[in-house]
Design a protein around this motif. Structure first.
Motif, short mmCIF file in Angstrom:
data_model
loop_
_atom_site.label_atom_id
_atom_site.label_comp_id
_atom_site.label_asym_id
_atom_site.label_seq_id
_atom_site.Cartn_x
_atom_site.Cartn_y
_atom_site.Cartn_z
N HIS A 1 15.62 50.37 41.79
CA HIS A 1 16.58 49.35 41.31
C HIS A 1 16.93 48.36 42.42
O HIS A 1 17.17 47.18 42.18
N LYS A 2 16.96 48.84 43.68
CA LYS A 2 17.24 47.94 44.79
C LYS A 2 16.09 46.96 44.98
O LYS A 2 16.30 45.80 45.37
N SER A 3 14.84 47.45 44.76
CA SER A 3 13.68 46.59 44.96
C SER A 3 13.71 45.38 44.03
O SER A 3 13.17 44.31 44.37
N PHE A 4 14.35 45.52 42.83
CA PHE A 4 14.41 44.41 41.87
C PHE A 4 15.83 43.85 41.74
O PHE A 4 16.10 43.08 40.82
N ARG A 5 16.72 44.27 42.63
CA ARG A 5 18.13 43.81 42.61
C ARG A 5 18.76 44.10 41.24
O ARG A 5 19.35 43.24 40.61
N LEU A 6 18.61 45.34 40.76
CA LEU A 6 19.12 45.76 39.45
C LEU A 6 20.23 46.78 39.64
O LEU A 6 20.38 47.37 40.71
N GLU A 7 20.99 47.00 38.58
CA GLU A 7 22.04 48.01 38.60
C GLU A 7 21.44 49.37 38.21
O GLU A 7 20.47 49.44 37.46
N ASN A 8 22.07 50.42 38.71
CA ASN A 8 21.56 51.78 38.46
C ASN A 8 22.60 52.60 37.69
O ASN A 8 22.96 53.71 38.08
N ARG A 9 23.06 52.06 36.60
CA ARG A 9 24.12 52.72 35.83
C ARG A 9 23.56 53.79 34.90
O ARG A 9 24.20 54.81 34.66
N SER A 10 22.40 53.56 34.35
CA SER A 10 21.80 54.52 33.41
C SER A 10 20.30 54.55 33.65
O SER A 10 19.72 53.60 34.18
N GLY A 11 19.70 55.68 33.21
CA GLY A 11 18.26 55.77 33.43
C GLY A 11 17.73 57.13 33.06
O GLY A 11 18.09 57.73 32.03
N VAL A 12 16.84 57.68 33.96
CA VAL A 12 16.10 58.93 33.67
C VAL A 12 17.06 60.08 33.44
O VAL A 12 16.87 60.90 32.53
N ILE A 13 18.12 60.16 34.22
CA ILE A 13 19.06 61.27 34.09
C ILE A 13 19.69 61.27 32.69
O ILE A 13 19.83 62.33 32.05
N ASP A 14 20.03 60.09 32.18
CA ASP A 14 20.67 60.00 30.86
C ASP A 14 19.70 60.35 29.75
O ASP A 14 20.06 61.00 28.77
N ILE A 15 18.43 59.90 29.92
CA ILE A 15 17.43 60.22 28.88
C ILE A 15 17.20 61.72 28.81
O ILE A 15 17.16 62.32 27.73
N CYS A 16 17.04 62.35 29.95
CA CYS A 16 16.77 63.80 29.98
C CYS A 16 17.98 64.58 29.47
O CYS A 16 17.83 65.67 28.88
N ALA A 17 19.17 64.05 29.73
CA ALA A 17 20.37 64.74 29.26
C ALA A 17 20.58 64.55 27.76
O ALA A 17 21.38 65.26 27.14
N GLY A 18 19.87 63.59 27.15
CA GLY A 18 19.98 63.34 25.71
C GLY A 18 21.14 62.45 25.34
O GLY A 18 21.43 62.29 24.15
#
Length: 745
Positions: free
Chosen positions: A584-601
Motif C-alpha cells: 500500500h505504501k508503494s502505491f500511496r494507498l490506505e491499508n484499512r481493509s484487505g486480506v485479513i478482512d477477507i479471510c475473517a469473512g
C-alpha cells in the motif's frame, strides 16, 4: 478466462494440493547455461575460467598492493645484499693410476663405475678435507678470510664452518673432471681457497696411498716370516714320516713291489694250470676205477712207454695163445708157458698202471702245494703293496701341502719385494687441470639481480593472486551469476540495475513513471523471460519472496505487475506480508481493509479491492498487521480468496515475507503456480540464500528463477557482462523509447 493447467479454481482441489505438496517426486527442471546441470539443486556446478578472471578483476587493487610490497622488498634486499664472488678449480681424476712398473698395485684406485667417482667426490666434500684446508689458512689470508663475517656478526667465525658452508663440489656428467668452487665476498680469497682444496685433495690421496703401502709392506713381511715357519714345520713332518715308515725312497720301493707282484702273479697262474691238469687226471682215474674200466684207455696212461710196450706184448701173446689153442690143448706145456708169460705181462702192466696212478696222485699233491705256496706269496706281496699305498696317501698329502705352502711363501715374498719397490715411487691418480683465478668485480654470483627481480616479480604476482583469492573465499555474499546459478541452484531470469535516489513510492512504480529507463527495460526483459517457458507463461498465480528483508521483493512485485498490466493483462497484487505490509505504501494507498478482512469473512473481495490503481492493475492490501498470520494463511477463507482471484484476473502477484525470517511463503506456495526469488546484489550470504532457495525447490512448486536487484553499474561488467552491458545506456535514454499502453514505440 483461462486457468493454469496445474491449478484448480475449486477450493477443495486447492486443499488437496496443499495436503500433497512436497510429497511428490516431480520438480521444476531448468535448462539454463554455464554447464550447471539441468535441474534446480544440481550439485555439479563449477566455476569457469571467466569466473576466476572476474574475481581477480574485482580485486585488482589487492593484487597491485601485494605485488608492489613484495617486489619493492625484493628490490631493497637485492641492492643491500653483500656481493659474493665465486672461483672454480678443476681436477681431473684418472680412471687408473699411472703404471710405472708392471706390477699389481697394492691399493686399487681404479674408477670403474659411478660409485667409484662418487666416492672421490665424497672425499672432496668430507670434513677431513675442510679441516686440512682450514689448517692452511693462516696469517694475512686468515684475516682477509674472516673479515667480512666479523663485520657482519661482530663475533669470531669458525673457519671450518665457513669453509664447509661456502664450498661446493661440482659433480661431472659423462667425464672425470671435477670442479671445486668456493664463494667469498673477497674474490681473491675465493680463488685461493678453491686452489687450496685442489692441492689438499692431491696431497690427501698421496698420503693415504703412502700410508697404506707402508702398512702393506709391514704386513707382507710379517706374513713371509709366518709362512716360512709353516713351510719348515711341514718339511720336518715329512722327514719324520719317512723315517718312521722306512720309506726313504717310496717310489723305488713301490716299483720293486709292483714288479714282484707281477712275477708272483704269473707263477700263481702257472701253478694253477698245473694243479688243474693234475686234478683232471686224478679225476679220470677215479672215474675209470669206479666204472671198472681199463685205465689203459686213458691217454696219459696209455702214452707211458712201459705201458705201451706191455700192452703190445699182451696183444702179441693173445694172438699167440689164439694160434696155439687151435693146435694144443690148455694143458699143453707150450700153452701153459704162453699163458704164464701172458699172466706175468698182465701183472707187470697192472703194476705199471698203478705206478702211473701213484705218480698222478704225487703230481697232484706237488701241484697243490706249489699253488698254495705261490698264493701265499701273492697275498703277502699284495698286503705289502696295500700298505705302501696307505703310506703313500699320507706321504703324498704331506708332500703336496709342503709344495703348496712353499709356493705361497714364494708368492708372498715376491709381492713383498714388488710392494717395497713401488712404495718408494710417488704416483698421482689425479691432476689439477685449471687453477682457480679471481673473477672480475662485476661478475659476482650473489646477489643475482635478474633472478631476484624475476622471483620478486613472480612471487609478488603469485602472492597478490593468492591474497585476492583468499579475500574472495571469505567473501560469501551473493554477487555473481555463478553464486546464483551454481551455488543457490536457481536460473537467473532477470537483473534489475541499481536505482538512483528517489522516493520509495516512485521506485515501486518506476515502470509506469519511466523515471529510470534502464530499470524499466530490465523489467521488460524479465517479463519476456517469464513468457519463454510454459510453466511461467501459463502461470496465473505467482509468489514473490526473498531470503532476508530489504532485498526488493515488494519492489519486484509491483513493477513486474505493472509490466504485465502494461501488456494488456488484468493483474492484481495481493499483499500477503501480514507482518510488515508494504504494497500500500508503494502505491500511496490506505491499508484499512484487505486480506485479513477477507479471510475473517467480514468483507468480500469486491469490498476491499482497490481498483484502477493503474490501468489493468488492482491492489488488495493486507488490511493491517495480523497477530496470527500463519493461522490466517492456513484458513479456508485464504484458499477461497486465491481461488476466486484466479477466476477474476489473468495474473495474481502475491507479495510474501522473507523465507529466512518466517515460513509464511511456504504456507502459500501450494496455492500458487510458481515463485520468483529476489536477491539483492552483494547483500545476502550464499549459505542463507541457498538454504532459502532449497525450501522453494523442495516444495515441488515450480520456481521460475531468481531476480537480482540493485546491480551496481560499476561492477556489472565484472559479473554480468553476459546479461547486462552498461554501454547500452545511451540506447535506453534515446528519444522515442517510451511505453505507450502495452506497446513500445
Amino acid at each position: 478466462m483461462d486457468t493454469h493447467p496445474n491449478q484448480s479454481s475449486d477450493p477443495a482441489d486447492i486443499v488437496q494440493k496443499r495436503g500433497t505438496a512436497g510429497s511428490g517426486s516431480g520438480g521444476y527442471g531448468y535448462g539454463y547455461g554455464y554447464g550447471y546441470g539441468d535441474g534446480a539443486g544440481s550439485s555439479s556446478a563449477q566455476r569457469s575460467f571467466f569466473d576466476y578472471l572476474l574475481i581477480l578483476r574485482e580485486r585488482i587493487w589487492y593484487i597491485v598492493v601485494v605485488f608492489l610490497v613484495v617486489f619493492s622488498s625484493t628490490l631493497v634486499f637485492t641492492l643491500s645484499e653483500t656481493k659474493i664472488y665465486q672461483s672454480v678449480s678443476t681436477v681431473q681424476i684418472f680412471r687408473r693410476d699411472p703404471n710405472i712398473m708392471q706390477v699389481q698395485q697394492m691399493m686399487d684406485n681404479d674408477i670403474r663405475s659411478a660409485e667409484d667417482l662418487n666416492t672421490q667426490i665424497k672425499i672432496l666434500e668430507s670434513s677431513a678435507m675442510v679441516n686440512r684446508v682450514s689448517d692452511r689458512i693462516k696469517g694475512d689470508l686468515l684475516k682477509s678470510f674472516l673479515a667480512p663475517y666479523e663485520k657482519a656478526t661482530g663475533d669470531a667465525a669458525s673457519v671450518p664452518d665457513v669453509i664447509a658452508k661456502n664450498r661446493k663440489v661440482l659433480a661431472p656428467r659423462l667425464n672425470l673432471v671435477v670442479g671445486i668452487s668456493y664463494q667469498h665476498p673477497d674474490r681473491l680469497v675465493a680463488s685461493k681457497v678453491a686452489n687450496l682444496f685442489a692441492e689438499e685433495y692431491l696431497n690427501y690421496i698421496q698420503l693415504v696411498r703412502s700410508t697404506f703401502q707402508h702398512k702393506a709392506v709391514e704386513d707382507l713381511q710379517l706374513n713371509v716370516e709366518t709362512q716360512r715357519k709353516k713351510v719348515d714345520q711341514i718339511a720336518q713332518k715329512l722327514q719324520h714320516y719317512k723315517e718312521s715308515n722306512k720309506t726313504v725312497s717310496l717310489d723305488q720301493r713301490k716299483d720293486i713291489v709292483s714288479d714282484s707282484l707281477k712275477g708272483i702273479n704269473l707263477e700263481v697262474q702257472k701253478a694253477q694250470i698245473v694243479l688243474q691238469t693234475a686234478e683232471i687226471r686224478q679225476n679220470q682215474i677215479k672215474d675209470h676205477r669206479a666204472k671198472k674200466e681199463e685205465l689203459t684207455g686213458l691217454v696219459f696212461v696209455a702214452s707211458q712207454p712201459v705201458i705201451a710196450e706191455l700192452s703190445q706184448q699182451l696183444a702179441a701173446q693173445k694172438i699167440l695163445i689164439a694160434k696155439l689153442r687151435d693146435r694144443f690143448r690148455d694143458q699143453h706145456p707150450e700153452m701153459i708157458a704162453v699163458k704164464n708169460s701172458y699172466a706175468q705181462a698182465l701183472k707187470e702192466l697192472e703194476r705199471a698202471v698203478n705206478s702211473v696212478c701213484d705218480q698222478v696222485d704225487s703230481d697232484h699233491q706237488a701241484a697243490l702245494l706249489n699253488y698254495q705256496q705261490r698264493q701265499q706269496e701273492l697275498d703277502r706281496i699284495k698286503k705289502e703293496s696295500l700298505e705302501l699305498d696307505r703310506i703313500a696317501v699320507e706321504y703324498s698329502q704331506i708332500e703336496r701341502e709342503l709344495r703348496t705352502e712353499d709356493l705361497i711363501l714364494q708368492s708372498i715374498a715376491a709381492r713383498t719385494r714388488e710392494t717395497t719397490m713401488t712404495s718408494n715411487i710417488e704416483t698421482q691418480n689425479a691432476r689439477i687441470v685449471d687453477q682457480a683465478v679471481p673473477s672480475s668485480e662485476e661478475k659476482h654470483i650473489s646477489p643475482n639481480v635478474p633472478l631476484n627481480l624475476g622471483l620478486g616479480l613472480a612471487g609478488g604476482l603469485g602472492l597478490g593472486l593468492a591474497f585476492a583469492f583468499f579475500v574472495a573465499s571469505i567473501d560469501d555474499r551473493v554477487k555473481s551469476s555463478y553464486d546464483i546459478e551454481g551455488v543457490i541452484g536457481l536460473p537467473l531470469i532477470g537483473i534489475i540495475p541499481q536505482l538512483r535516489p528517489m522516493d520509495p513510492a516512485d521506485k515501486a512504480q518506476v515502470v509506469f513513471n519511466n523515471s529510470d529507463r534502464q530499470v524499466a527495460e530490465a523489467f521488460l526483459t524479465l517479463h519476456s523471460s517469464l513468457r519463454l517457458k510454459d510453466e511461467s507463461k501459463k502461470a496465473k498465480c505467482i509468489l514473490t519472496t526473498s531470503t532476508i528483508p530489504g532485498e526488493g521483493k515488494s519492489f519486484t512485485t509491483t513493477n513486474l505487475a505493472l509490466t504485465f498490466a502494461a501488456h494488456g493483462e488484468r493483474v492484481v497484487i495481493v499483499d500477503c506480508d501480514l507482518r510488515k505490509p508494504n504494497v500500500h505504501k508503494s502505491f500511496r494507498l490506505e491499508n484499512r481493509s484487505g486480506v485479513i478482512d477477507i479471510c475473517a469473512g467480514t468483507m468480500t473481495i469486491d469490498a476491499v479491492v482497490l481498483r484502477g490503481v493503474h490501468p489493468n492493475l488492482d491492489v488488495i492490501a493486507s488490511g493491517g498487521r495480523a497477530k496470527n498470520p500463519t493461522q490466517i494463511l492456513n484458513s479456508k477463507g485464504f484458499e477461497s480468496m486465491i481461488s476466486d482471484l484466479r477466476k477474476r484476473y489473468d495474473r495474481v502477484f502475491i507479495d510474501t515475507p522473507p523465507l529466512a525470517a518466517v515460513s509464511d511463503a511456504l504456507i502459500i506456495l501450494p496455492l500458487v503456480d510458481g515463485s520468483i526469488f529476489t536477491i539483492f546484489f552483494n547483500k545476502v550470504r550464499r549459505k542463507a540464500a541457498e538454504f532459502s532457495a532449497k525450501k522453494l525447490i523442495d516444495s515441488n512448486v515450480p520456481t521460475f528463477g531468481a531476480v537480482l536487484n540493485g546491480l551496481n553499474l560499476t561492477v556489472s561488467g565484472y559479473y554480468y557482462a553476459q546479461y547486462y552491458d552498461k554501454s547500452y545506456k545511451d540506447y535506453y535514454l534515446a528519444p522515442g523509447n517510451r511505453v505507450a499502453g502495452n506497446k513500445e514505440e
